[in-house]
Each structure stands twice: as structure tokens, then as C-alpha cells.
Write a protein that holds these residues in place. Sequence first.
Motif, short mmCIF file in Angstrom:
data_model
loop_
_atom_site.label_atom_id
_atom_site.label_comp_id
_atom_site.label_asym_id
_atom_site.label_seq_id
_atom_site.Cartn_x
_atom_site.Cartn_y
_atom_site.Cartn_z
N SER A 79 79.35 57.55 -44.66
CA SER A 79 80.36 58.26 -44.97
C SER A 79 81.34 57.66 -45.76
O SER A 79 81.92 58.23 -46.76
CB SER A 79 81.12 58.60 -43.64
N ILE A 159 79.28 63.72 -43.29
CA ILE A 159 80.76 63.66 -42.94
C ILE A 159 81.55 63.19 -44.01
O ILE A 159 82.75 63.68 -44.34
CB ILE A 159 80.86 62.40 -41.70
N GLN A 168 89.91 62.28 -40.95
CA GLN A 168 88.78 63.30 -40.54
C GLN A 168 87.35 62.25 -40.90
O GLN A 168 86.47 62.68 -39.87
CB GLN A 168 88.77 64.25 -41.77
N ILE A 172 84.77 62.52 -36.06
CA ILE A 172 83.71 62.42 -35.56
C ILE A 172 83.11 61.54 -34.93
O ILE A 172 82.61 61.37 -33.74
CB ILE A 172 82.57 63.29 -36.57
N ILE A 176 83.26 61.90 -31.02
CA ILE A 176 82.28 62.78 -30.63
C ILE A 176 80.89 61.79 -30.49
O ILE A 176 80.40 61.84 -29.43
CB ILE A 176 82.13 63.89 -31.58
#
Length: 255
Positions: A79, A159, A168, A172, A176
Motif C-alpha cells: 500500500s 488499499i 485511510q 483497514i 479490520i
Amino acid sequence: MNFNGHGVWAIYRFEMARALRTLWQSVVTPVITTALYFVVFGSAIGGRMQEVDGVAYGAFIVPGLIMLSLFTQSIFNASFGIYFPKFTGTIYEILSAPVSSLEVVIAYVGAAATKSAALGLIILGTAAFFVPLQVLHPFLMLGMLVLISVTFSLFGFIIGIWAGSFEQLNFIPMLIVTPLTFLGGSFYSIDMLPEGWRTVALFNPVVYLISGFRWTFYGQGDVAIGISLAATLGFFVVCLAVVMWMFKTGYRLKS
């Protein structure tokens, strides 16, 4: 169109060089963190629970610890690798270069997966200093290590393209993926849960990855190895399809 090996190698080498420049963050910190997990969980819980399914608790949690680091590092490496060119504006140079979208994905995801898989093997070697380990299916273990590294690197790549900010970028993985990993049997067998919670746990996709990886060590897992492999391959195909769609449509890449 011919495969641009030089372009792929240039991007891959740049990403690997970045990891070497931040060696402490890329390797040393995750290893120390995993060792602390191992000491805390192995000592605190292992003192009360000697074995799980006939495997010493300290050895039982090793595959889960490797997966915990593999998931987070694969996502972070991939990412950040694609988000940083977006942040600096150099993504347009990559998109205009004579490399296809598939070649860009191979370079970035390949570098992220290489770093993650190497880290997994380093953690495996570190764990051997704490507990005696056995790997009943070493070649399948390496295959799953690479497959999961590539799959979660693809997920991290998604992502990185989707993220519009550094907040951001971490949302995740931290809120998550990490909780799902802790609830996915990293430190316990889901067979130890009450029936209702065990049924709920089976809806956690991470359970199948951890179970399959643990099976390669001890020949047993919470779900059948065939189901674990199918789930991992299915996640890989979905991630690859999403990445190719992003490049085809230019989603958050050309704007």
C-alpha cells in the motif's frame, strides 16, 4: 506486446532498496514485536495451557504469529509502495512509462511479497530459539507463505490506490485486518470456542488462511487443508481482478 523485464526490474529494485534503507522498520521492529507476542502469550497462556490438539502451546502459536506479521507487513509494504508515488505525483511518470499495468503490478506486488515472505522466514527462525519446531510439509508451507504474501500484497496494493490520505492507508489494516487475525485462531484453536462462536468464527476469512498454514506445520487445522487452499486462491483471484479493474478504469490513478 513484449514483456518489459527491464522496467519491472527497475521498479522492483527501487522498492527493495527502500526496504534496505529502512531496515529497522522493515525487519527488526516486526521481529521484536513478534518475539514480545511470543514471550507474553507463550508465558502467560502457555503456563496454563500446555498443549492444543497435542501440540505444545508455544509451538502451536508460531504459525499464527507468522501470519499476523505476514498480513500486516504485506499490506503495509504494497500500500505504501503505490500510495507514495500518488502522494508525490510521480505516479504519472509510472503510468506514462513503457510498462503495462500488469508489469507495474508484478513489480510492486513482487517486491512487497518478497519482503513479507523473507520476514516470515526470519520470524520462523527466531521462533526456533524459543520452542522446538517441526514442519511436516515444508514445501507446501513455503508455497502457502508465498501465496499468502502475494495475495495480501495485492490487497495492500488495492488499499494504496484507494486511500486518499495516510489515515485511510492505515484504516483497514489496523481496524479490520488485525482484529480479524486475532479472532482468526492465531493464538488458539476455534474448536476451543463454544459452538455458537465457532460458527461465527467460520465466517472470518482469516481463519482459513491461518488454519491452512498451521496444517503445513502439524498436519492438522481448524478446517480441511483443501478448503483453506481454495479460500486463499479465491481471495487471490478476487484481489487480482480488482487491481486490474482499477488500472483499466484509472480509478484514483488518473485523477
